[in-house]
Every structure is written in C-alpha cells, then in structure tokens.
Design a protein around this motif. Structure first.
Motif, PDB file in Angstrom:
ATOM      1  N   ALA A 218      12.456  33.527 -56.727  1.00  0.00           N
ATOM      2  CA  ALA A 218      12.038  33.331 -58.157  1.00  0.00           C
ATOM      3  C   ALA A 218      10.338  32.946 -58.222  1.00  0.00           C
ATOM      4  O   ALA A 218       9.528  33.508 -58.952  1.00  0.00           O
ATOM      5  CB  ALA A 218      12.809  32.041 -58.552  1.00  0.00           C
ATOM      6  N   ALA A 219      10.068  32.163 -57.092  1.00  0.00           N
ATOM      7  CA  ALA A 219       8.487  31.549 -57.071  1.00  0.00           C
ATOM      8  C   ALA A 219       7.971  32.867 -56.935  1.00  0.00           C
ATOM      9  O   ALA A 219       6.854  33.174 -57.511  1.00  0.00           O
ATOM     10  CB  ALA A 219       8.490  30.590 -55.954  1.00  0.00           C
ATOM     11  N   ALA A 220       8.222  33.867 -55.899  1.00  0.00           N
ATOM     12  CA  ALA A 220       7.430  34.966 -55.650  1.00  0.00           C
ATOM     13  C   ALA A 220       7.157  35.915 -56.842  1.00  0.00           C
ATOM     14  O   ALA A 220       6.171  36.352 -57.085  1.00  0.00           O
ATOM     15  CB  ALA A 220       7.979  35.802 -54.453  1.00  0.00           C
ATOM     16  N   ASP A 221       8.396  36.200 -57.522  1.00  0.00           N
ATOM     17  CA  ASP A 221       8.414  37.059 -58.584  1.00  0.00           C
ATOM     18  C   ASP A 221       7.424  36.443 -59.671  1.00  0.00           C
ATOM     19  O   ASP A 221       6.771  37.138 -60.413  1.00  0.00           O
ATOM     20  CB  ASP A 221       9.811  37.255 -59.433  1.00  0.00           C
ATOM     21  CG  ASP A 221      10.902  37.781 -58.599  1.00  0.00           C
ATOM     22  OD1 ASP A 221      12.268  37.789 -58.847  1.00  0.00           O
ATOM     23  OD2 ASP A 221      10.390  38.566 -57.509  1.00  0.00           O
ATOM     24  N   ALA A 222       7.351  35.083 -60.124  1.00  0.00           N
ATOM     25  CA  ALA A 222       6.716  34.676 -61.188  1.00  0.00           C
ATOM     26  C   ALA A 222       5.024  34.637 -60.613  1.00  0.00           C
ATOM     27  O   ALA A 222       4.142  35.050 -61.368  1.00  0.00           O
ATOM     28  CB  ALA A 222       7.232  33.307 -61.389  1.00  0.00           C
ATOM     29  N   LEU A 223       4.710  34.588 -59.304  1.00  0.00           N
ATOM     30  CA  LEU A 223       3.586  34.490 -58.982  1.00  0.00           C
ATOM     31  C   LEU A 223       2.869  35.844 -58.916  1.00  0.00           C
ATOM     32  O   LEU A 223       1.825  36.022 -59.180  1.00  0.00           O
ATOM     33  CB  LEU A 223       3.169  33.960 -57.589  1.00  0.00           C
ATOM     34  CG  LEU A 223       3.581  32.575 -57.516  1.00  0.00           C
ATOM     35  CD1 LEU A 223       3.550  31.769 -56.133  1.00  0.00           C
ATOM     36  CD2 LEU A 223       3.213  31.651 -58.511  1.00  0.00           C
ATOM     37  N   ARG A 224       3.674  36.790 -58.741  1.00  0.00           N
ATOM     38  CA  ARG A 224       3.397  38.389 -58.820  1.00  0.00           C
ATOM     39  C   ARG A 224       2.916  38.641 -60.239  1.00  0.00           C
ATOM     40  O   ARG A 224       1.800  39.114 -60.548  1.00  0.00           O
ATOM     41  CB  ARG A 224       4.418  39.228 -58.246  1.00  0.00           C
ATOM     42  CG  ARG A 224       3.893  40.711 -58.225  1.00  0.00           C
ATOM     43  CD  ARG A 224       5.032  41.632 -57.492  1.00  0.00           C
ATOM     44  NE  ARG A 224       6.081  41.591 -58.422  1.00  0.00           N
ATOM     45  CZ  ARG A 224       7.344  40.794 -58.255  1.00  0.00           C
ATOM     46  NH1 ARG A 224       7.407  40.159 -56.905  1.00  0.00           N
ATOM     47  NH2 ARG A 224       8.351  41.041 -58.807  1.00  0.00           N
ATOM     48  N   LYS A 225       3.733  38.237 -61.127  1.00  0.00           N
ATOM     49  CA  LYS A 225       3.450  38.571 -62.701  1.00  0.00           C
ATOM     50  C   LYS A 225       2.254  37.724 -63.103  1.00  0.00           C
ATOM     51  O   LYS A 225       1.844  38.126 -64.136  1.00  0.00           O
ATOM     52  CB  LYS A 225       4.852  38.134 -63.454  1.00  0.00           C
ATOM     53  CG  LYS A 225       6.007  39.126 -63.239  1.00  0.00           C
ATOM     54  CD  LYS A 225       7.073  38.636 -64.122  1.00  0.00           C
ATOM     55  CE  LYS A 225       8.503  39.064 -63.487  1.00  0.00           C
ATOM     56  NZ  LYS A 225       9.643  38.005 -63.988  1.00  0.00           N
ATOM     57  N   ALA A 226       2.058  36.680 -62.421  1.00  0.00           N
ATOM     58  CA  ALA A 226       1.125  35.793 -63.183  1.00  0.00           C
ATOM     59  C   ALA A 226      -0.446  36.366 -62.671  1.00  0.00           C
ATOM     60  O   ALA A 226      -1.346  35.965 -63.423  1.00  0.00           O
ATOM     61  CB  ALA A 226       0.942  34.351 -62.175  1.00  0.00           C
ATOM     62  N   ARG A 227      -0.570  37.392 -61.927  1.00  0.00           N
ATOM     63  CA  ARG A 227      -1.730  38.120 -61.631  1.00  0.00           C
ATOM     64  C   ARG A 227      -2.962  37.126 -61.566  1.00  0.00           C
ATOM     65  O   ARG A 227      -3.894  37.100 -62.257  1.00  0.00           O
ATOM     66  CB  ARG A 227      -1.850  39.030 -62.729  1.00  0.00           C
ATOM     67  CG  ARG A 227      -1.185  40.396 -62.581  1.00  0.00           C
ATOM     68  CD  ARG A 227      -2.051  41.492 -62.801  1.00  0.00           C
ATOM     69  NE  ARG A 227      -2.920  41.603 -63.872  1.00  0.00           N
ATOM     70  CZ  ARG A 227      -2.830  41.860 -65.093  1.00  0.00           C
ATOM     71  NH1 ARG A 227      -1.675  42.501 -65.339  1.00  0.00           N
ATOM     72  NH2 ARG A 227      -3.748  41.992 -66.192  1.00  0.00           N
ATOM     73  N   GLY A 228      -2.676  36.104 -60.740  1.00  0.00           N
ATOM     74  CA  GLY A 228      -3.947  35.206 -60.376  1.00  0.00           C
ATOM     75  C   GLY A 228      -4.052  34.076 -61.273  1.00  0.00           C
ATOM     76  O   GLY A 228      -4.858  33.218 -61.235  1.00  0.00           O
ATOM     77  N   GLN A 229      -3.148  33.931 -62.444  1.00  0.00           N
ATOM     78  CA  GLN A 229      -3.531  32.849 -63.422  1.00  0.00           C
ATOM     79  C   GLN A 229      -3.007  31.417 -62.657  1.00  0.00           C
ATOM     80  O   GLN A 229      -2.006  31.537 -61.992  1.00  0.00           O
ATOM     81  CB  GLN A 229      -2.668  32.953 -64.636  1.00  0.00           C
ATOM     82  CG  GLN A 229      -3.220  34.146 -65.602  1.00  0.00           C
ATOM     83  CD  GLN A 229      -2.772  34.171 -66.914  1.00  0.00           C
ATOM     84  OE1 GLN A 229      -2.156  33.361 -67.332  1.00  0.00           O
ATOM     85  NE2 GLN A 229      -2.950  35.312 -67.568  1.00  0.00           N
ATOM     86  N   ARG A 230      -3.676  30.327 -63.026  1.00  0.00           N
ATOM     87  CA  ARG A 230      -3.287  29.077 -62.314  1.00  0.00           C
ATOM     88  C   ARG A 230      -1.958  28.363 -62.583  1.00  0.00           C
ATOM     89  O   ARG A 230      -1.337  27.989 -61.686  1.00  0.00           O
ATOM     90  CB  ARG A 230      -4.550  28.030 -62.425  1.00  0.00           C
ATOM     91  CG  ARG A 230      -5.373  28.245 -61.532  1.00  0.00           C
ATOM     92  CD  ARG A 230      -6.554  26.892 -61.597  1.00  0.00           C
ATOM     93  NE  ARG A 230      -5.625  25.706 -61.131  1.00  0.00           N
ATOM     94  CZ  ARG A 230      -6.239  24.344 -61.413  1.00  0.00           C
ATOM     95  NH1 ARG A 230      -7.040  24.158 -62.117  1.00  0.00           N
ATOM     96  NH2 ARG A 230      -5.361  23.459 -60.946  1.00  0.00           N
TER      97      ARG A 230
END
Ligand code: T1G
Length: 655
Positions: A218-230
């Motif tokens: 879940a964390a990896a999916d979310a961080l990928r979609k975040a495209r670097g947003q904090r």
C-alpha cells in the motif's frame, strides 16, 4: 422538542433525551471558527443538562462536514482549534453518534472518527483527501483511522486522498451502520441504545497487527502515485507510527507535520488549484442567462477525437448521434466507441449495465439528415478550414434553427467557421483534449458572435461531461496551445544555443513534468507542427528568430515515436539519445555561427517558466483568458504542469 442555538452555524434540538446538534454552514459545513466555537458550546451544554442522555451530530444540506475551512489557511489560527474540539467530543461522557448525511471529508471525517459511533446515509462520501492540498490530516485522521481500518487500508485512503462510499466505509469498519431509512431517527435510536453500553472511543482502540507485505505494498503504491510530493510520504510515516506510538504522541507528531506542510509552498500551490477549479467556467453576467436544453448531441466524425467525444457525451447521459460519410465508416465509428466503452468496463471504471445503457443511447449513421433531431452538433472532422466551413453550411440546412453548432478545431479560426453559417451566434468552440473521453480539460471558445445563452449551454454541457471548462477567446491555439508554442520556441532557442534535448527534458522532469518537451513532441508526432510551420512560412516575420532543427528532423523522416525516430531514437520503444540528432543540432548551430554554451537545469526551467508566464500575461491583457488561475488550470490539466507547483502563473508569483 426544544431547540437552541449555540452559534450562527450550530443549533440543537432535544429529541427523546438525545440532543441532535446540527451544523449549518453553507455551502459545505466547513469547520469555520464559528462552527468550532458553537460545537464547544453545544457539548458544554449537553454535558451539564441532565435531560440529555446522548448526542447526535449531523450536517444541514448535502454535506456532513466538508473539512476544515480552507479559506482560513494562511490566516492567524483562531481558537478553539479543531484538535481541541475533537478531543472534547471523543472524551464526552455520554454517547455521541455521528449521523453522516453527506460528504464527511478531511476534518469532517476526523470529527466523525472522534464520535463514539457512526451511521451514514447511503449516498454519503467519506475521505481524508488532505494530500490533494499538499498537507496531511491535522486533527487525528492518521491516528484514528488505522485504529478502525488497519494500517494498509488507512494508507490506501489517506496517502492517495481516496474518497470511499458508505458501502466501502462499512466494509472497512469506518462506520457502524448504513442508514436504511430516516438517518436522524436511526441515529437517535442508536444513541439511545448505546446509553446502556460502555462507550467505545476510537482513540482508545489499538491498531490490529497485519501482514507487513500488505502495508508495504500500500505504501509503495501510494508513493509511486505521489510522484515526489511530500504529503503522501509523510502520511505513510504517520499512519505507520499509529501502530506503535501512544495516541497523544501520534497526535502531537501529526500536528507538527501538518503545520509544517500547511505553511509550505507546495500546499499553497495546491490550495490555489483547488480554488482555481471552482472559479473556472464562471463568466461575468452569465448567471442570469438561461442555457438551452440539450438532450441529443450530434457528432460529425467518429475518428479518434469524435469517438472520444461521443463516449464523453454518453457518460454525461446524452443521446448521441454519430455521423460518418459512409455506412462502412459509420460501422467503424460504432466499433471504436464500443471498444472505448469495453475498455472502461475492463478497467473497472464502468459496469456492464452502464455500458449497455450508453450503447442504447448511441446511433452511428451515414445519414446526415438524422442530425435534424440534435439539440447540439459537434464537428470532429479533419482540421481543414474548407472541410469545416462546407460542413457547417450543410448543417445549416439540416439542424433546427435553435440547435447549437460546436467546432472542435485546435488551430483554425472559429470566427471564420462561424461566419460560414447563416446563424453565427449559435456557433461555439469546444476544444477537447485527446483522449477526449479521459482528459478533463475542455477549452470553451467564446467566438465573436457566440450568443450568451450558447456559451452558457456549452458550460453546462461541459460540466455534465465531468470536464473542467476553461473559457477562451479566439486566438491561434487558444490558451493551451498558444502557451505551449511559446514553451516550444524557448526550448528550441536553448537547443540552438547549446542545450541538448535530453538536458532540457531532464530539467523539466526534475521540476515535476511527467515528460519534457522533446519527449512530448516525439509522442505527439512532429509532422503536425511541421505542416503548420510550412503553412506559416510565407507569412512568418523574417525578423523573428527561427530554429530549423525540427524541420531538419522531419525532412530526414524522423517524425517521432511512431516512426521509430524523432528527437530521440526508440530501439524496442525505449527513448534513447541518438548521436545523429546531436550531430544535426551541432550542424544547425555551425550554420548560424553559434558557439554553444552549457545550460544549467535551473536556468532551463526558469527560462521555460518565464516564456509560459509571459505568454499567459499576453493572453490576459488581450482578454483571451479571463483570469490567471484559468491559465494555470489549462497547463496543469492539458500539458502536465505539476499541480504541486500551481501552474506557470502561480509559479511566476501571480497569486
Ligand atoms: N473550506 C472552504 N471552502 C470550501 C471547502 C472547504 N473545506 N470545500 C468546499 N468549499 C467551497 C468551494 O470553494 C466552493 O466555493 C463551495 O464550497 C462549493 O464547493 C484538519 C486540514 C465538499 C465534496 O479537501 O471536495 O480538513 O466557489 O463546488 O461540488 O485534517 O467542495 O462556491 O465560492 O466543490 O458540492 C479537507 C474539499 C480540507 C474537501 C462539495 N476537505 N471540498 O463539492 O461543491 S483540509 C477537502 C470538496 C482539512 C483537516 C484538514 C467539495 C465537496 P464557491 P464545490 P461540491
């Protein structure tokens, strides 16, 4: 049933020993200072009044609570602070039931989580979408939600800013029941029944252990979609913390992080985008105009654009008549539309019933006369002036006098197209972005003769399609393509002066664009811009700097990804720097006697931002764009400008 008022926005009525507290702060019951103060007063009264055995909290109108009052951000905070109100509710000694009548978002869901039980109306929406504003939940969401749903589900909801339905909220354990009838009556009964039981406070629950793989995924999916947003990364960190830290420690760390992000440039940019989207499509004086009634939409041309527009109109609930020149072409058009709908079903965006309903409203025919039934006709034929003007002249004899004619042209002059018809006031531009069934952005072009009610109708139509309508005046390329041309020109100047395509692309991708300009050109194809430049050659200003490198690529048959070579080479589809292109660039520089120099990434970005903002200022001064934030929305939604940077005008300091 006695009623009392605790502030301008908070009233309460005692029903069967239960105090029903109603938040009434139009339009979305945002948690303004008055709401917060009123809630504190209402709960103070409820605690001291022996006639009150429990509390039900609900909202007036379509929202339960639409979140903290975003309009208060950036202003000095006013007590009582939301976390204190929430702590007061959670610690309340009598049962508190949230009757979630509509949107419970951000602070709204955090208030509901502090209540002891939660009932929701079937159509309610629940979520903690703070990351969309560049922040994290700041009143307990990252600490209380995982205590109900577990860590992985909380990460999926909070780090993605995902909003869930009542049904999903029930499945996730966020609510205790979905109301089957009258929400308030059921909530009052629920509160009555809870009196005899121990109060279950969310904050006192412990996070249930779960498989680390699910959490990590879940964390990896979310961080990928975040495209670097904090914000998403911080949300993941805080939710994980809920599993180990005490509630008070978790809340303190969440609040610290929230305040830091709230005051960040990224959050300011995303708040700008939030309010910009709500200002878009508002035209001075149009409120008093009655839009025309549109039920049936004709679309001439069911190729790539036309079929996308048809699906979009079907999604908006309209009847659609697609028209092609021959029966075979009509059949192909119907197949294209059906295949787009099938893809939507395969991706889970649409169910089978929805697909069948859309197809039941679709006709695709070679009989142009069928358009006599249309309330509006959109042309999506080849972008050639004579083709479009002849078509509009034919439509004049087929459609009703009160039918609207819309042109989807990207670069032709809609005023010229309008002038070819007997009723130019019924012509408007609808510039869809490909793929038209996916892209939200729609430039609504207000032509010289367009009647106000035609413009108003186009805006209503756009919103029903779920589009983001931006009104543009008539100019070559309207808002988006005109700014994109300035962006391209500046990139090619730097190319000629010493930068390389891969350097320019890398700089823009590091800034936050999904792709830099040269990668975009290769993806879109170089031949269309080449044809336009050749058309314009005769009238080009000889004093304006002209860079021939792109022409040289096309003359060498390098038309981009489709032809396997453009600004880059694409061996097995992989974008690769091509020494042959570097040589062509160096040769072009030598012909002009240019000594190349290095361009640092920050200079590349600064020059391209300046070029976009400069063109944006021109569009504003010419009255083509109504407001700077519209320009930001066009570049964010149509050209990949990172929303966390607010758009070219915001980035240039236009607030
Ligand atoms: N604060 C202030 N104004 C708001 C607002 C809000 N939270 N939400 C909407 N508005 C205004 C909006 O600008 C518009 O104004 C009008 O209401 C109608 O909005 C502590 C810190 C609730 C689903 O992110 O998603 O809580 O243009 O056109 O289509 O952790 O508004 O009329 O002048 O969108 O019916 C988190 C944001 C905040 C939800 C309703 N909450 N809002 O949709 O109406 S941060 C959100 C929405 C937070 C806590 C943190 C939608 C809606 P105007 P609208 P709608």
């Amino acid at each position: 049933m006695s009623a009392s008022r605790f502030s301008d926005t908070i009233s309460a009525a005692l029903t069967n020993g239960i105090l029903v507290v109603t938040i009434d702060n139009a339009p979305v019951n945002a948690l303004s200072a008055d709401v917060r103060a009123g809630l504190m007063a209402a709960f103070g009264h409820a605690e001291n009044d022996g006639n009150v055995a429990g509390v039900v909290l609900t909202g007036a109108g379509n929202s339960f609570i639409g979140g903290a009052d975003i309009k208060e951000f950036g202003k000095p905070p006013v007590e009582p602070f939301l976390p204190d109100v929430i702590a007061r509710i959670e610690a309340f000694p009598k049962p508190v039931v949230a009757a979630i009548n509509g949107a419970a978002l951000g602070g709204g869901l955090e208030v509901a989580l502090a209540c002891h039980r939660r009932l929701a109306a079937p159509a309610a929406k629940l979520g903690l979408p703070e990351v969309k504003l560049g922040i994290v939940p700041g009143a307990g969401g990252t600490q209380r939600l995982p205590r109900l749903t577990g860590i992985a589900a909380a990460i999926d909801m909070i780090a993605n800013g995902r909003i869930v339905s009542t049904a999903e909220a029930l499945k996730l354990g966020i609510i205790d029941a979905a109301a089957s009838g009258e929400l308030i009556a059921e909530a009052v009964a629920d509160a009555k029944a809870a009196i005899a039981s121990p109060i279950r406070r969310t904050g006192s629950l412990t996070v249930q252990p779960e498989a680390p793989e699910a959490v990590d995924k879940a964390a990896a999916d979310a961080l990928r979609k975040a495209r670097g947003q904090r914000a998403p990364a911080e949300a993941v960190r805080l939710i994980r913390l809920a599993a180990t830290a005490s509630l008070s420690d978790g809340l303190a760390e969440e609040r610290r992080t929230f305040v830091e992000l709230r005051d960040s440039e990224e959050a300011a940019a995303l708040r700008h985008v939030f309010f910009a989207e709500r200002a878009a499509g508002k035209v001075e004086g149009l409120d008093a105009v009655t839009p025309r009634r549109i039920e049936t939409v004709g679309i001439v041309g069911t190729g790539l654009m036309g079929s996308g527009i048809a699906v979009s109109a079907l999604n908006g609930g309209y009847r659609v008549i697609g028209v092609e020149q021959t029966t075979e072409a009509a059949e192909k058009g119907r197949e294209r539309i059906t295949s787009l709908l099938d893809k939507a079903v395969q991706s889970g965006r649409l169910d089978a019933a929805g697909r069948d309903d859309r197809l039941s409203r679709l006709t695709v025919t070679a009989e142009m006369q069928e358009l006599a039934k249309a309330d509006m006709v959109i042309e999506a034929v080849f972008d050639d002036l004579s083709v479009k003007t002849e078509l509009f002249q034919r439509l004049d004899d087929i459609v009703r006098a009160d039918a609207i004619l819309a042109t989807n042209t990207s670069y032709l002059d809609p005023d010229t197209i309008a002038a070819s018809t007997r009723l130019p006031e019924r012509v408007v531009g609808l510039h869809f972005f490909s793929p038209a069934n996916i892209m939200r952005l729609l430039e609504v072009v207000n032509c010289k003769e367009t009647a106000p009610d035609v413009l108003a109708t186009a805006l209503v139509f756009a919103k029903r399609l779920g589009k983001l309508p931006i009104v543009s005046g008539v100019t070559e390329g309207f808002i988006g393509n005109r700014i994109f041309s300035a962006y391209r020109r500046e990139a090619e100047y730097m190319l000629e002066d010493g930068a390389l395509p891969q350097e320019i692309d890398a700089a823009l991708e590091a800034f936050g664009f999904p792709m830099g300009p040269f990668a975009v050109f290769d993806m879109a194809g170089l031949e269309i811009a080449w044809a336009r430049r050749k058309r314009q050659a005769a009238t080009r200003d000889p004093n304006e700097r002209y860079v021939v490198i792109a022409d040289r690529l096309c003359e060498a048959g390098r038309f981009g990804q489709k032809s396997g070579r453009g600004w880059y080479a694409y061996p097995d589809g992989k974008r690769t720097v091509d020494p042959a292109v570097t040589a062509m660039i160096e040769a072009a520089r030598a012909e002009k006697g240019i000594t190349p120099r290095h361009f640092p990434a920050d200079e590349i970005v600064a020059r391209l931002l300046k070029a976009m903002a400069g063109e944006g200022e021109a569009l504003l001064s010419e009255g083509i764009a109504a407001r700077a934030s519209d320009i930001d929305l066009v570049m964010i939604n149509g050209y990949g400008f990172p929303s966390s940077k607010g758009g070219p005008m915001f980035a240039a300091g236009r607030r």
